[in-house]
Write an enzyme that holds these catalytic residues in place. Structure first.
Site, PDB file in Angstrom:
ATOM      1  N   HIS A 148       0.832  -1.199   0.000  1.00 22.53           N
ATOM      2  CA  HIS A 148       0.000   0.000   0.000  1.00 22.53           C
ATOM      3  C   HIS A 148       0.871   1.256   0.000  1.00 22.53           C
ATOM      4  CE1 HIS A 148      -3.142  -2.840   1.246  1.00 22.53           C
ATOM      5  NE2 HIS A 148      -3.994  -1.935   0.844  1.00 22.53           N
ATOM      6  N   LYS A 152      -0.137   4.630   4.822  1.00 22.39           N
ATOM      7  CA  LYS A 152      -0.982   3.664   5.528  1.00 22.39           C
ATOM      8  C   LYS A 152      -0.381   3.340   6.891  1.00 22.39           C
ATOM      9  CE  LYS A 152      -3.558  -0.626   4.837  1.00 22.39           C
ATOM     10  NZ  LYS A 152      -4.822   0.032   5.190  1.00 22.39           N
TER      11      LYS A 152
END
Length: 264
Positions: A148, A152
């Site tokens: 990601h 995050k």
């Protein structure tokens, strides 16, 4: 048949997904009746009533779509139950207590809860469950790899955990008793039957997930890549529209996509 537009509210209107939802709700033929922000301040470019308190938004809506934070889950559960408003919940990382609040709420209102509202992720997760059932842990090592964007804050991702939980369900075991995550240093050999997780972070990658089964003789991989967060918004609106005629209960995206066999 109800011909009135579905009235949808958005919790977390100024979030990344919240802003996309503000576009996708009217695009899906529903009515955006309002949203919440932390301080109740208007959101630039979004023309709808904005509230600081979910209790003020909930009575205006048929469904509230919620991609906020675990800290709001119990408060939102109470407010939506009191208002009799259905709930599409995309918040991940819930504790046992917070999940119990969702489960209790689903006895009173209809709730769609999912770690990921992408149809593609839903199908990959379903396949992961089937493969977990067909490929025993004694012969096939299961690993979940996810990547990601660099902002995050949680790892493994909620979607990765959902995929790992699906593998565990297929094998008739509990993920919590077989998870291996964050390997570092001299860890020793891989535990038989473990379900492993690896998390990568970098750039602005929306989301990539792979479920990998490896034996002594072969390897099978399932991979999903998200190119745009809008897929989560369109999936959540689809879930909200599906909830319109549903009785109280806890549902997921497999229900929304019609993948589950009806119970007799």
């Amino acid at each position: 048949m109800d011909t009135q537009p579905l009235r949808i509210g958005i919790a977390g209107l100024n979030g990344r997904v919240g802003r996309l939802l503000a576009e996708e709700v009217p695009a899906g033929g529903a009515l955006l009746v309002g949203g919440t922000t932390r301080d109740g301040a208007p959101v630039t470019g979004i023309d709808c009533p904005v509230y600081a308190d979910i209790s003020d938004l909930a009575p205006q809506c048929d469904v509230v779509i919620d991609f906020t934070h675990v800290a709001t889950v119990e408060t939102h559960a109470i407010a939506l139950t009191l208002a009799g408003t259905a709930w599409v919940l995309g918040t991940t990382g819930l504790s046992t207590r917070e999940q119990q609040a969702v489960d209790t709420t689903a006895r009173r209102i209809a709730v769609v809860q999912a770690a990921n509202f992408s149809p593609g992720v839903t199908l990959v997760t379903r396949l992961a469950r089937q493969m977990g059932a067909a490929l025993p842990g004694s012969d096939y090592d299961a690993e979940i790899l996810e990547m990601h964007h660099r902002q995050k804050v949680d790892a493994p991702s909620g979607t990765a955990l959902a995929m790992g939980r699906a593998v565990a369900e297929g094998r008739g075991i509990r993920l919590e008793e077989h998870i291996e995550s964050g390997r570092d240093g001299h860890t020793g050999p891989r535990t038989d039957g473990a379900i492993g997780f690896a998390a990568l972070r970098g750039g602005q990658i929306v989301g990539e997930h792979s479920v990998i089964f490896t034996s002594s003789h072969e390897q099978i991989s399932l991979t999903h890549r998200s190119f745009d967060r809008r897929v989560y918004a369109t999936g959540a609106v689809r879930a909200a529209q599906w909830l319109r005629t549903r009785p109280p209960g806890l549902y997921d995206m497999e229900d929304v996509l019609g993948l589950k066999q009806p119970t007799r």
